[in-house]
Write a protein that holds these residues in place. Structure first.
Motif, PDB file in Angstrom:
ATOM      1  N   ALA A  21       5.023  35.568  17.685  1.00 32.77           N
ATOM      2  CA  ALA A  21       4.640  34.728  18.943  1.00 32.77           C
ATOM      3  C   ALA A  21       3.861  35.730  19.960  1.00 32.77           C
ATOM      4  O   ALA A  21       2.437  35.448  20.457  1.00 32.77           O
ATOM      5  N   GLU A  22       4.281  36.810  20.061  1.00 31.39           N
ATOM      6  CA  GLU A  22       3.800  37.622  21.009  1.00 31.39           C
ATOM      7  C   GLU A  22       3.109  39.008  20.815  1.00 31.39           C
ATOM      8  O   GLU A  22       3.095  39.813  21.199  1.00 31.39           O
ATOM      9  N   VAL A  23       3.192  39.588  19.594  1.00 27.87           N
ATOM     10  CA  VAL A  23       2.331  40.442  18.685  1.00 27.87           C
ATOM     11  C   VAL A  23       0.886  40.261  18.931  1.00 27.87           C
ATOM     12  O   VAL A  23       0.067  38.982  18.168  1.00 27.87           O
ATOM     13  N   ASN A  24      -0.119  41.386  19.361  1.00 28.06           N
ATOM     14  CA  ASN A  24      -1.552  41.896  19.073  1.00 28.06           C
ATOM     15  C   ASN A  24      -1.636  42.264  17.040  1.00 28.06           C
ATOM     16  O   ASN A  24      -1.587  43.081  17.730  1.00 28.06           O
TER      17      ASN A  24
ATOM     18  N   LEU B  39       6.197  43.931  11.705  1.00 29.37           N
ATOM     19  CA  LEU B  39       5.898  43.308   9.771  1.00 29.37           C
ATOM     20  C   LEU B  39       8.135  44.085   9.597  1.00 29.37           C
ATOM     21  O   LEU B  39       8.478  43.432   8.836  1.00 29.37           O
ATOM     22  N   LYS B  40       7.213  44.843   9.567  1.00 27.05           N
ATOM     23  CA  LYS B  40       8.843  45.647   9.595  1.00 27.05           C
ATOM     24  C   LYS B  40      10.392  45.462   9.801  1.00 27.05           C
ATOM     25  O   LYS B  40      11.170  45.210   9.492  1.00 27.05           O
ATOM     26  N   LYS B  41      10.343  44.975  11.251  1.00 31.97           N
ATOM     27  CA  LYS B  41      11.240  43.951  11.710  1.00 31.97           C
ATOM     28  C   LYS B  41      11.498  42.399  11.667  1.00 31.97           C
ATOM     29  O   LYS B  41      12.754  41.482  12.610  1.00 31.97           O
ATOM     30  N   SER B  42      11.034  41.885  10.575  1.00 30.44           N
ATOM     31  CA  SER B  42      11.001  40.538  10.316  1.00 30.44           C
ATOM     32  C   SER B  42      12.169  40.258   9.676  1.00 30.44           C
ATOM     33  O   SER B  42      12.803  40.938   9.125  1.00 30.44           O
TER      34      SER B  42
ATOM     35  N   GLU C  95      -2.799  47.617  15.198  1.00 35.62           N
ATOM     36  CA  GLU C  95      -2.143  48.105  14.898  1.00 35.62           C
ATOM     37  C   GLU C  95      -0.431  48.673  14.948  1.00 35.62           C
ATOM     38  O   GLU C  95       0.471  47.670  13.760  1.00 35.62           O
ATOM     39  N   LYS C  96      -0.019  49.228  14.856  1.00 36.62           N
ATOM     40  CA  LYS C  96       1.794  49.482  16.070  1.00 36.62           C
ATOM     41  C   LYS C  96       1.889  48.246  15.745  1.00 36.62           C
ATOM     42  O   LYS C  96       3.014  47.780  15.197  1.00 36.62           O
ATOM     43  N   ALA C  97       1.464  47.737  16.688  1.00 38.62           N
ATOM     44  CA  ALA C  97       2.501  46.397  17.113  1.00 38.62           C
ATOM     45  C   ALA C  97       2.850  45.397  15.440  1.00 38.62           C
ATOM     46  O   ALA C  97       3.887  44.644  15.473  1.00 38.62           O
ATOM     47  N   ILE C  98       1.206  45.230  15.443  1.00 38.63           N
ATOM     48  CA  ILE C  98       1.572  44.585  14.092  1.00 38.63           C
ATOM     49  C   ILE C  98       2.939  44.835  12.537  1.00 38.63           C
ATOM     50  O   ILE C  98       3.720  44.556  12.281  1.00 38.63           O
ATOM     51  N   ARG C  99       2.567  46.370  12.681  1.00 35.13           N
ATOM     52  CA  ARG C  99       3.406  46.829  11.648  1.00 35.13           C
ATOM     53  C   ARG C  99       4.996  46.695  11.970  1.00 35.13           C
ATOM     54  O   ARG C  99       5.541  47.009  11.378  1.00 35.13           O
TER      55      ARG C  99
ATOM     56  N   LEU D  40      -4.376  45.463   7.850  1.00 31.12           N
ATOM     57  CA  LEU D  40      -3.083  45.316   6.867  1.00 31.12           C
ATOM     58  C   LEU D  40      -2.815  46.354   5.761  1.00 31.12           C
ATOM     59  O   LEU D  40      -2.352  46.593   5.028  1.00 31.12           O
ATOM     60  N   ARG D  41      -4.190  46.474   5.065  1.00 32.35           N
ATOM     61  CA  ARG D  41      -4.756  47.677   3.540  1.00 32.35           C
ATOM     62  C   ARG D  41      -4.013  48.948   4.102  1.00 32.35           C
ATOM     63  O   ARG D  41      -3.893  49.313   2.567  1.00 32.35           O
TER      64      ARG D  41
END
Length: 337
Positions: free
Chosen positions: A201-204, A215-218, A208-212, A301-302
């Motif tokens: 919800a709060e991920v920008n 994903l790692k903390k999912s 790229e760092k926020a997405i990574r 993402l790639r």
């Protein structure tokens, strides 16, 4: 017409050729439905006759739908010569090709799109329209549960998205879902996607760092939404089922039964092949072009090892699909030269 609510009072909408509509209650007792515990009163049958609708016989394009959901129950041929096929379009993208379905579906006697919204039982009823030879079904189904129908007269087609682009679509939809309902998602989908929507919800999605990091903390319930969804649709029987590399071969084997397979952005091939199958003008068949914002997200993402890890089976599957598509593309290129 058995409603979702155990004690709901169902009704149907009957639409005439001129677009005017009449509503009829389901006021016919079906005792077996009540005895089976499917409905509180068993008042789920309906009757439409000339006493209730005097011009019934003269309506060439009559349509009967569930008043609540819009589910098509019956219609007279929407065109003079309906397509004489039973066709399943397996939706492999979380964003459905609604315009594609609307265009193709109106050339069939019976059509239902995004069928996963109505649940397994309604989907099975659509597949079991044995007396009808012109049926169009599309949806994001777990194919293994319906694969037997490919031996019972149904043909299957699919347009396979790029795995990174599909992950980008899913992240985008999860962000939207966190802000409010997404109309094309059914209740079950919303329930399954809710933990992931909350997580992102709060991920920008431009960071790229926020997405990574996200994903790692999912947690598992979030990862299950993103892990190789294309392979899972082809081999799994329930949403929580995990896939391994060994499932890729089974997914490829299943795909080999399809009569038309599109891939990536090769829209012209998919349009042409579907048009030939259905005897429709290919260029009239609507295809959703890739969105530049989602393509940019897919490229981010790639570059992420965590995304590659989560999409491992889909990437292997995609590699073999591209290998199969490449010879055809090469032949077309030589022909054009």
């Amino acid at each position: 017409m058995i409603p979702d609510g155990f004690s709901d009072e169902a009704s149907v909408i009957v639409t005439r050729d001129d677009g005017t509509a009449m509503s009829f209650p389901c006021d016919q007792l079906r005792l077996g439905v009540m005895q089976a515990g499917r409905h509180a009163t068993g008042m789920v049958g309906f009757r439409v006759d000339e006493e209730r609708m005097p011009d019934l016989a003269s309506q060439r394009r009559l349509v009967i739908q569930d008043a609540k959901t819009g589910l098509l129950i019956y219609r007279r041929p929407p065109v003079d010569e309906p397509v004489p096929h039973k066709l399943l379009r397996l939706e492999l993208n979380i964003v459905p090709m609604l315009k594609f379905d609307a265009y193709c579906g109106r050339h069939f006697q019976y059509a239902i799109s995004a069928v996963e919204r109505f649940g397994h039982e309604t989907t099975m009823q659509a597949f079991h329209l044995n007396a009808e030879r012109s049926v169009y079904i599309s949806g994001r189904l777990l194919l293994r549960n319906y694969e037997d129908f490919l031996d019972k007269g149904f043909q299957a087609i699919a347009d396979i998205p790029n795995p990174y682009y599909e992950m980008a679509c899913r992240l985008f939809i999860l962000k939207r879902l966190a802000k409010g309902p997404v109309t094309f998602l059914g209740d079950r989908d919303r329930l399954i996607l809710a933990p992931a929507a909350e997580h992102f919800a709060e991920v920008n999605l431009e960071d790229e760092k926020a997405i990574r990091r996200a994903l790692k903390k999912s947690p598992d319930k979030v990862r299950s939404v993103l892990i190789s969804p294309i392979t899972r649709q082809l081999v799994c029987t329930y949403p929580e089922q995990r896939v391994t590399r060994r499932d890729v071969a089974a997914a490829i084997s299943t795909l080999s039964r399809f009569v038309v397979v599109g891939h990536g952005n090769d829209h012209a091939h998919f349009q042409q092949a579907v048009g030939e199958l259905l005897s429709l003008p290919p260029m009239n068949i609507p295809i959703i072009p890739p969105h530049s914002v989602l393509e940019e997200l897919a490229e981010r993402l790639r570059a992420m090892p965590i995304a590659e890890q989560m999409l491992e089976e889909d990437l292997i599957f995609d590699h073999y699909v591209r290998q199969a598509v490449a010879p055809r593309a090469g032949r077309q290129g030589k022909a054009q030269q």
